[in-house]
Design an enzyme around this catalytic site. Structure first.
Site, short mmCIF file in Angstrom:
data_model
loop_
_atom_site.label_atom_id
_atom_site.label_comp_id
_atom_site.label_asym_id
_atom_site.label_seq_id
_atom_site.Cartn_x
_atom_site.Cartn_y
_atom_site.Cartn_z
N ASN A 87 2.38 6.27 -2.37
CA ASN A 87 3.37 7.35 -2.31
C ASN A 87 4.40 7.36 -3.44
OD1 ASN A 87 2.31 8.23 0.25
ND2 ASN A 87 3.33 6.47 1.19
N ILE A 119 0.83 -1.21 0.00
CA ILE A 119 0.00 0.00 0.00
C ILE A 119 0.86 1.26 0.00
CG2 ILE A 119 -1.62 1.37 1.37
CD1 ILE A 119 -3.01 -0.81 -0.06
N CYS A 120 1.97 1.23 0.75
CA CYS A 120 2.81 2.42 0.84
C CYS A 120 3.40 2.78 -0.53
CB CYS A 120 3.92 2.22 1.87
SG CYS A 120 5.00 0.81 1.54
N THR A 121 3.71 1.75 -1.32
CA THR A 121 4.28 2.00 -2.65
C THR A 121 3.25 2.60 -3.59
OG1 THR A 121 5.86 0.18 -2.42
CG2 THR A 121 5.40 0.94 -4.65
#
Length: 431
Positions: A217, A212-214
């Site tokens: 962001n 999810i972070c990839t």
């Protein structure tokens, strides 16, 4: 969506039409089934009595329909919920440019009946879930040419649940074909007798998941942008509206939003077909693989319908990535299969495992493959994913230990939109 009314011109079979097929049916051989009765009766059953259902009219389904019609099956039904896209035309050979936008089932049925005189193909433009057990009970066997694991699980569970030991006609053999690029498989499933589709879930590749972070962001791939649009932006914009991956308008919205994000991060490669492939987990199809697997499926259908040879026991694999290699083996039944095993699945937990951790375990468990599970017992609601009011009411239980809610040896019922049956799990604890 209703069945289209199509007609076919019934023509008598001309001399020599089935010459090569009759060579098999006129006499037995060293691999003939003991029940095989050569001659006119078996030919009459194949061409006048047998009724076969094909699920899916895509790349694999088109080949299966053509093969069945040319083999001598004359009463064929086909179900497909999709419409024809221009990208289908390179491998789904029953369709032409003029057919784009029309029902795959209807167009495929009409093409086969025009091309093969005397064959009746009855289409249904809709979902397999639209039909009840009485519909599936009319067929002698079912062939699946699907690209959806969820649909396979549903029809597998339906056919297993239909089996009534007091009624031999309730047992409907299922032949499942699947392709993945240059790889393919065909298998014969005799409900309650052989291993079922659910027994082999752990053989499937796990769907690709991006952090999810990839995707939120630092996207680097076009797939990251598409996942961002479907996982993060869709719920944000449409709240409780469910994303329908078969709706062209929904795919179009995702494509537009993902393309804009890709442009922002200077990423190339976001296309309509890739968007559809990512959200539906579609792997590009190869026409030659479809042809081989369809032939394997139809050979098994012919053998089962006529008893002219022993049918596959029970799994055929084709690998054509570097050379052409095939392998046949017997996939054994799982004693703890939740569909054909009839028993609860045993799960051992640490005594301090929380409900939220149990949900993660169920999602990660390769032989269950479940998304967004809801949990309950016969006396209490543990956690429900929907509706929002029930999710909010049961949310506090996520932080509780399972041992506080379920005794050692107790059962939990697991439900989910992706699960075609209620899964029962038996919980035991270890210190």
């Amino acid at each position: 969506m209703a069945t289209a009314e199509l007609t076919t011109t019934q023509k008598p079979d001309w001399a020599g039409r089935y010459f090569h097929i009759d060579q098999v049916l006129n006499s037995g051989g060293p691999r003939t089934d003991p029940q095989f009765a050569a001659g006119d009766e078996v030919k009459k059953f194949l061409r006048e009595t047998s009724k076969i259902l094909v699920i899916g009219a895509g790349g694999l389904g088109c080949e299966i329909l053509a093969n069945l019609a040319l083999t001598g099956f004359k009463d064929i039904h086909v179900i497909d919920m999709d419409t024809i896209d221009i990208s289908n035309l390179n491998r789904q050979f029953l369709f032409r440019p003029k057919d784009v936008g029309h029902s795959k089932a209807n167009v495929a049925a009409e093409f086969i009946m025009k091309r093969v005189p005397g064959v009746k193909v009855t289409p249904y433009f809709g979902k397999i879930q639209d039909k009840g057990e009485d519909y599936y009970m009319q067929f002698h066997l079912v062939i699946c040419g699907l690209d959806s694991v969820e649909a396979r699980r549903w029809i597998n569970a339906t056919l297993v649940n239909m089996v009534d030991e007091s009624n031999p006609d309730s047992l409907k053999p299922m032949i499942d074909g699947g392709t993945e690029g240059f790889k393919g498989q065909a298998r014969v499933i005799i409900p309650t007798v052989t291993s079922c589709y659910e027994c082999s879930l752990d053989m499937l590749n796990k769907p690709t998941a991006f952090p999810i972070c990839t995707i939120a962001n630092t996207p680097r791939l076009p797939e990251h942008c598409i996942e961002w649009a479907s996982v993060l932006e869709w719920p944000k914009v449409f709240a409780d509206k469910k994303l329908d991956t078969d709706d062209p308008e929904h795919i179009g919205w995702l494509y537009k939003v993902a393309a804009a994000r890709a442009a922002e991060f200077k990423i190339e490669g976001v296309t309509w077909s890739l968007t559809q492939g990512v959200v539906k987990n579609i792997i590009p199809a190869i026409a030659s693989t479809n042809a081989i697997i369809a032939a394997a499926c139809c050979n098994e259908a012919f053998k089962i319908a006529t008893s002219s040879a022993a049918y596959l026991n029970n799994y055929f694999m084709l690998i054509g990535t570097e050379s052409v290699y095939s392998y046949t083996f017997e996939h054994e039944k799982r004693a703890d299969c939740p569909v054909c095993g009839g028993e609860a699945v045993d799960i051992n937990l640490k005594s301090d495992t929380t409900v939220e951790q149990l949900i993660d375990i169920l999602i990660e468990k390769q032989d269950i493959q479940i998304k967004k599970p809801s949990l309950s017992t016969s006396t209490k609601q543990i956690y429900f994913q929907a509706p929002p009011q029930l999710e909010q009411a049961t949310r506090p239980n996520l932080e509780k230990k399972v041992s506080e809610l379920v005794p050692d040896g107790g059962d939990i019922t697991v439900t989910a939109t992706t699960l075609p049956f209620n899964l029962s799990i038996r919980i035991t604890y270890s210190s």
